[in-house]
Design a protein around this motif. Structure first.
Motif, PDB file in Angstrom:
ATOM      1  N   PRO A  58       0.700  -1.321   0.285  1.00  0.00           N
ATOM      2  CA  PRO A  58       0.059   0.183   0.045  1.00  0.00           C
ATOM      3  C   PRO A  58       0.778   1.316   0.631  1.00  0.00           C
ATOM      4  CG  PRO A  58      -0.285  -1.414   1.851  1.00  0.00           C
ATOM      5  CD  PRO A  58       0.638  -1.908   1.164  1.00  0.00           C
ATOM      6  N   PHE A  83       0.789   3.722   1.517  1.00  0.00           N
ATOM      7  CA  PHE A  83       1.076   4.963   2.920  1.00  0.00           C
ATOM      8  C   PHE A  83       2.007   3.888   3.420  1.00  0.00           C
ATOM      9  CE2 PHE A  83      -1.126   1.473   5.778  1.00  0.00           C
ATOM     10  CZ  PHE A  83      -1.398   1.645   5.035  1.00  0.00           C
ATOM     11  N   ILE A  86      -3.656  11.763  -1.816  1.00  0.00           N
ATOM     12  CA  ILE A  86      -3.789  12.450  -0.605  1.00  0.00           C
ATOM     13  C   ILE A  86      -3.093  11.856   0.626  1.00  0.00           C
ATOM     14  CG2 ILE A  86      -5.881  12.311   1.844  1.00  0.00           C
ATOM     15  CD1 ILE A  86      -7.592  12.821  -1.033  1.00  0.00           C
ATOM     16  N   VAL A  87      -2.576  10.592  -0.122  1.00  0.00           N
ATOM     17  CA  VAL A  87      -1.903   9.579   1.428  1.00  0.00           C
ATOM     18  C   VAL A  87      -0.641  10.225   1.389  1.00  0.00           C
ATOM     19  CG1 VAL A  87      -1.399   7.305   2.207  1.00  0.00           C
ATOM     20  CG2 VAL A  87      -3.491   8.059   1.612  1.00  0.00           C
ATOM     21  N   TYR A 105      -8.101  16.735   2.969  1.00  0.00           N
ATOM     22  CA  TYR A 105      -8.312  16.235   3.847  1.00  0.00           C
ATOM     23  C   TYR A 105      -8.440  17.020   5.587  1.00  0.00           C
ATOM     24  CZ  TYR A 105      -7.297  12.851   6.881  1.00  0.00           C
ATOM     25  OH  TYR A 105      -7.484  12.192   8.510  1.00  0.00           O
ATOM     26  N   ILE A 139     -11.967  18.385   5.377  1.00  0.00           N
ATOM     27  CA  ILE A 139     -12.784  17.826   6.326  1.00  0.00           C
ATOM     28  C   ILE A 139     -13.069  17.550   7.499  1.00  0.00           C
ATOM     29  CG2 ILE A 139     -13.276  15.420   6.339  1.00  0.00           C
ATOM     30  CD1 ILE A 139     -13.378  14.910   2.957  1.00  0.00           C
ATOM     31  N   GLU A 140     -11.803  17.648   7.880  1.00  0.00           N
ATOM     32  CA  GLU A 140     -11.549  17.399   9.410  1.00  0.00           C
ATOM     33  C   GLU A 140     -11.524  18.786  10.296  1.00  0.00           C
ATOM     34  OE1 GLU A 140      -7.106  16.709  10.437  1.00  0.00           O
ATOM     35  OE2 GLU A 140      -7.676  15.023  11.177  1.00  0.00           O
ATOM     36  N   GLN A 143     -14.304  20.517   8.997  1.00  0.00           N
ATOM     37  CA  GLN A 143     -15.649  20.705   8.439  1.00  0.00           C
ATOM     38  C   GLN A 143     -16.149  21.570   7.741  1.00  0.00           C
ATOM     39  OE1 GLN A 143     -18.535  18.360  10.040  1.00  0.00           O
ATOM     40  NE2 GLN A 143     -16.376  17.257  10.004  1.00  0.00           N
ATOM     41  N   ILE A 151     -13.256   9.279   1.975  1.00  0.00           N
ATOM     42  CA  ILE A 151     -13.571  10.151   3.304  1.00  0.00           C
ATOM     43  C   ILE A 151     -14.492  10.972   3.273  1.00  0.00           C
ATOM     44  CG2 ILE A 151     -11.863  12.598   4.064  1.00  0.00           C
ATOM     45  CD1 ILE A 151      -9.601  11.812   3.034  1.00  0.00           C
ATOM     46  N   THR A 186     -16.253  10.237   7.764  1.00  0.00           N
ATOM     47  CA  THR A 186     -16.389  11.787   7.846  1.00  0.00           C
ATOM     48  C   THR A 186     -17.497  12.441   7.939  1.00  0.00           C
ATOM     49  OG1 THR A 186     -15.827  12.695   6.414  1.00  0.00           O
ATOM     50  CG2 THR A 186     -14.393  12.269   8.059  1.00  0.00           C
ATOM     51  N   PRO A 214     -15.019  12.884  12.971  1.00  0.00           N
ATOM     52  CA  PRO A 214     -13.577  12.523  13.311  1.00  0.00           C
ATOM     53  C   PRO A 214     -13.521  12.741  14.647  1.00  0.00           C
ATOM     54  CG  PRO A 214     -13.620  14.485  11.922  1.00  0.00           C
ATOM     55  CD  PRO A 214     -15.212  14.357  12.104  1.00  0.00           C
ATOM     56  N   ALA A 255      -6.746  -0.848   4.867  1.00  0.00           N
ATOM     57  CA  ALA A 255      -5.394  -0.630   6.035  1.00  0.00           C
ATOM     58  C   ALA A 255      -5.345   1.349   5.363  1.00  0.00           C
ATOM     59  CB  ALA A 255      -4.103  -1.164   5.698  1.00  0.00           C
ATOM     60  N   THR A 256      -5.289   1.380   3.921  1.00  0.00           N
ATOM     61  CA  THR A 256      -5.003   3.146   3.969  1.00  0.00           C
ATOM     62  C   THR A 256      -6.451   4.052   4.410  1.00  0.00           C
ATOM     63  OG1 THR A 256      -4.748   2.287   2.126  1.00  0.00           O
ATOM     64  CG2 THR A 256      -5.527   4.952   2.096  1.00  0.00           C
ATOM     65  N   PHE A 277      -5.493   4.038   8.357  1.00  0.00           N
ATOM     66  CA  PHE A 277      -3.960   4.760   8.422  1.00  0.00           C
ATOM     67  C   PHE A 277      -4.424   6.128   8.424  1.00  0.00           C
ATOM     68  CE2 PHE A 277      -1.035   7.805   5.935  1.00  0.00           C
ATOM     69  CZ  PHE A 277      -0.521   7.193   6.678  1.00  0.00           C
ATOM     70  N   LEU A 278      -5.869   7.138   7.646  1.00  0.00           N
ATOM     71  CA  LEU A 278      -5.605   8.234   7.348  1.00  0.00           C
ATOM     72  C   LEU A 278      -7.286   8.426   8.671  1.00  0.00           C
ATOM     73  CD1 LEU A 278      -7.409   8.157   3.479  1.00  0.00           C
ATOM     74  CD2 LEU A 278      -5.398   9.705   5.042  1.00  0.00           C
ATOM     75  N   GLY A 279      -7.430   7.311   9.348  1.00  0.00           N
ATOM     76  CA  GLY A 279      -7.785   7.511  10.871  1.00  0.00           C
ATOM     77  C   GLY A 279      -9.409   7.633  10.684  1.00  0.00           C
ATOM     78  N   ILE A 280     -10.231   7.456   9.589  1.00  0.00           N
ATOM     79  CA  ILE A 280     -11.757   6.973   9.141  1.00  0.00           C
ATOM     80  C   ILE A 280     -12.349   6.089   8.960  1.00  0.00           C
ATOM     81  CG2 ILE A 280     -11.864  10.088   8.479  1.00  0.00           C
ATOM     82  CD1 ILE A 280     -11.229   8.167   5.640  1.00  0.00           C
TER      83      ILE A 280
END
Lengths: 308, 313
Positions: free
Chosen positions: A143, A145, A249-250, A265, A268-269, A271, B156, B160, B165, B249-250, B253-256
């Motif tokens: 993957p 990441f 994004i990753v 990203y 979204i965090e 909002q 995402i 979300t 989050p 996993a991705t 990994f992003l926390g979502i």
């Protein structure tokens, strides 16, 4: 060709509307309180709520909101974030970085992937062939990441060859490792595609004719085989540019690159809904147009393909 | 996969499972494929790896008796020792125990997501390919709407929206959400493959013959089209199983994606990234498990495709 292009463009319209509406509905329509946490620990003041409600047309039903947003979008107005920054300004600073990264990634995957594919496609079964086959398998299984974190750790922290965090306006050199990470999966596909395509063409009639004419091997391979075999590879690379522009994004997160992926990203965090919808809309357009362009290019590269 | 048809026989006999095990006399597509598959070392290597992973998922206690949630902060970041052979992570969890227990959620998500994608995608693809015309256009456009959304971006946005989050959610709920998200974003791929195969099968003489003999649409689809279109979709499903494990996993990994009460390899990697410089083992071991698992499924898919795709011969 012209009619085909027009038909495809018309087909893009419902797809674009559907995708953006889904995203708009998910982020605006389903959020129960768009102002939650917007003003720190206190409740938002009535004047702030009134101003934001007006700016984002929150009193209208979702479908009307969406149409108003779409109308503004078509005149080039991406809207404003909650704090009042123009979303288009954010995009204008972040997008060039992402484009640079995507181009570096595609260049790396094209060079390494095609080289590996040609090497194995011409040689046939043997040690090199198996080596490339196994490495493509591993690349497909890794993957992005994991590749990113491991390379950042090894090259950045332990060996100190690269910076673990890419600066705001990166040079091509600083994007080489992130580009490699981003393109690593597609590199494996390019190698396999090139190999399959070469193996298929090796037995084609036109190659046999070229050999029978007594052409030197260099010319048979370089002009007759490669040019034909690379057509599917070129189209794959084209689709990939479109996909990578929205899929970074990753990689951007791991190497802390301030591109479009990081922007989505963060949006979204925090909002920050307007940012999210704006960028997703833009990325969807880029993706769809890139695919259309590649389909048209396919007909140019390969005259056997006719669309009308 | 456009020229699968010439190699197919309109046997229309046993379903894929029975025939796959060689129930059909020699010469059938499935028996032929199984024969070729059996001779590939790659297939056996991949199957062995997957077997071990499955045992790990079903009975983790065979490999470790340590509770994956047991944490001893005093041992935070400890190097490998006889009681924790992979060392310990930031919270003092035993990395080996967590990696073993991580197999079950990871494989569950992979399995459910590929099942969902294949079932949903195949049904849509069959209908589109068989009915054609107006219904085909409608389904195809509908699929393009979802295909137009880049995977991670779509993931995402969806995940979300349903979990803010940092919000704490239950195990079953988050697994369901991750699976559904993957299915919603990936079914167009399976649909396209099935549609192409069904379009071609519908034109074949044996389908016309069946129709002329008075077979109804259900019978034609179930007995004649489905058995002859399953191979490409099954190959896709096997490879996609691996890809979906990576996707889970991705997202984690992003926390979502999956998160704390659930232990998966993606969750472990996500937790490790903040302190990767001090505690590299917390990143490398789950990453190794993840890569081996994805590799096993991609290898299996490769072997199955080589066996069932006549073009590769």
């Amino acid at each position: 060709m012209g009619r085909y292009t027009l038909r495809r463009l018309l087909q893009l319209v419902p797809v674009f509307l559907g995708t953006t509406f889904i995203v708009y509905y998910l982020v605006w329509g389903l959020s129960d309180d768009p102002f939650a946490g917007k003003c720190g620990q206190r409740e938002c003041s009535a004047s702030y709520v009134a101003q934001m409600t007006e700016r984002y047309n929150l009193d209208d039903p979702v479908i009307v909101q969406y149409l108003k947003y779409l109308g503004a979008l078509l005149t080039g107005d991406f809207g404003q974030t909650f704090s009042g920054t123009e979303v288009s300004t954010l995009i204008a600073t972040a997008y060039p970085v992402t484009i640079k990264l995507a181009l570096v990634a595609v260049a790396i995957e094209a060079v390494i992937g095609i080289a590996a594919g040609v090497l194995t496609g011409l040689r046939g079964r043997g040690f090199v062939d198996n080596l490339v086959l196994v490495s493509t398998l591993v690349l497909i299984a890794l993957p992005v990441f994991v590749t990113g974190l491991v390379l950042r750790q090894v090259l950045g922290v332990e060996l100190g060859w690269i910076r673990t965090s890419v600066p705001g306006d990166p040079t091509i050199g600083q994007l080489l490792v992130p580009g490699f990470v981003l393109g690593s999966l597609s590199m494996a596909y390019v190698a396999r595609l090139t190999r399959t395509s070469l193996v298929e063409n090796r037995r084609a009639d036109f190659v046999r004719t070229a050999i029978a004419k007594g052409l030197p091997r260099r010319r048979v391979v370089g002009v007759h085989m490669l040019r034909n075999s690379l057509i599917p590879v070129v189209t794959f690379l084209g689709y990939d540019i479109g996909a990578l522009m929205g899929g970074a994004i990753v990689t951007e997160g791991v190497f802390n690159i301030r591109g479009i992926g990081g922007l989505v990203y963060r949006g979204i965090e925090q909002q920050d809904i307007a940012t999210v919808v704006g960028i997703v809309g833009l990325l969807v357009i880029v993706f769809l147009l890139a695919n259309l362009l590649v389909d048209l290019l396919y007909a140019v590269l390969d005259p056997r393909i006719r669309y009308d | 996969m456009t020229d699968t048809a010439p190699a197919l026989r309109p046997a229309g006999a046993a379903g894929p499972e029975g025939a796959g095990a060689g129930a059909e006399p020699a010469g059938g597509l499935w028996a032929d494929g199984w024969d070729r598959l059996r001779r590939r070392p790659l297939f056996w290597a991949a199957s062995a790896l997957i077997g071990v992973l499955l045992v790990m998922a079903v009975a983790p206690s065979l490999f470790t008796s340590v509770d994956p949630q047991a944490a001893d902060l005093a041992l935070s970041g400890a190097d490998s020792s006889p009681d924790a052979i992979f060392g310990r992570d930031l919270q003092g969890h035993d990395i080996y125990a967590r990696a073993i227990h991580g197999a079950a959620p990871t494989l569950t998500v992979g399995l459910l997501a590929s099942l969902g994608t294949v079932v949903l995608g195949s049904m849509a693809g069959l209908v589109a390919g068989y009915v054609g015309g107006w219904g085909d256009s409608l389904i195809s456009r509908f699929a393009e709407v979802f295909a137009g959304l880049p995977f991670i971006l779509g993931g995402i946005v969806i995940l979300t929206t349903f979990n803010k989050p940092g919000q704490i959610v239950g195990e079953v709920r988050i697994v369901t959400q991750v699976v559904l998200t993957i299915v919603v974003l990936s079914w167009p791929l399976a649909m396209r493959i099935m549609r192409a195969a069904a379009l071609e099968a519908t034109q074949q003489d044996y389908v016309r013959a069946a129709r002329a003999l008075g077979a109804g649409p259900w019978r034609i689809v179930a007995r004649h089209i489905l058995p002859n279109t399953l191979a490409p979709v099954l190959v896709f499903a096997t490879i996609q199983f691996g890809v979906f494990i990576g996707a889970e996993a991705t997202l984690s990994f992003l926390g979502i994606g999956l998160r704390d009460p659930v232990v998966s390899w993606g969750v472990m990697i996500s937790e490790s990234q903040e302190r990767v410089a001090d505690i590299p083992q917390a990143l490398f071991f789950p990453a190794a498990f993840l890569v081996v698992a994805v590799l096993a499924f991609v290898m299996l898919g490769d072997a199955v495709r080589d066996a069932f795709d006549p073009r590769g011969r």
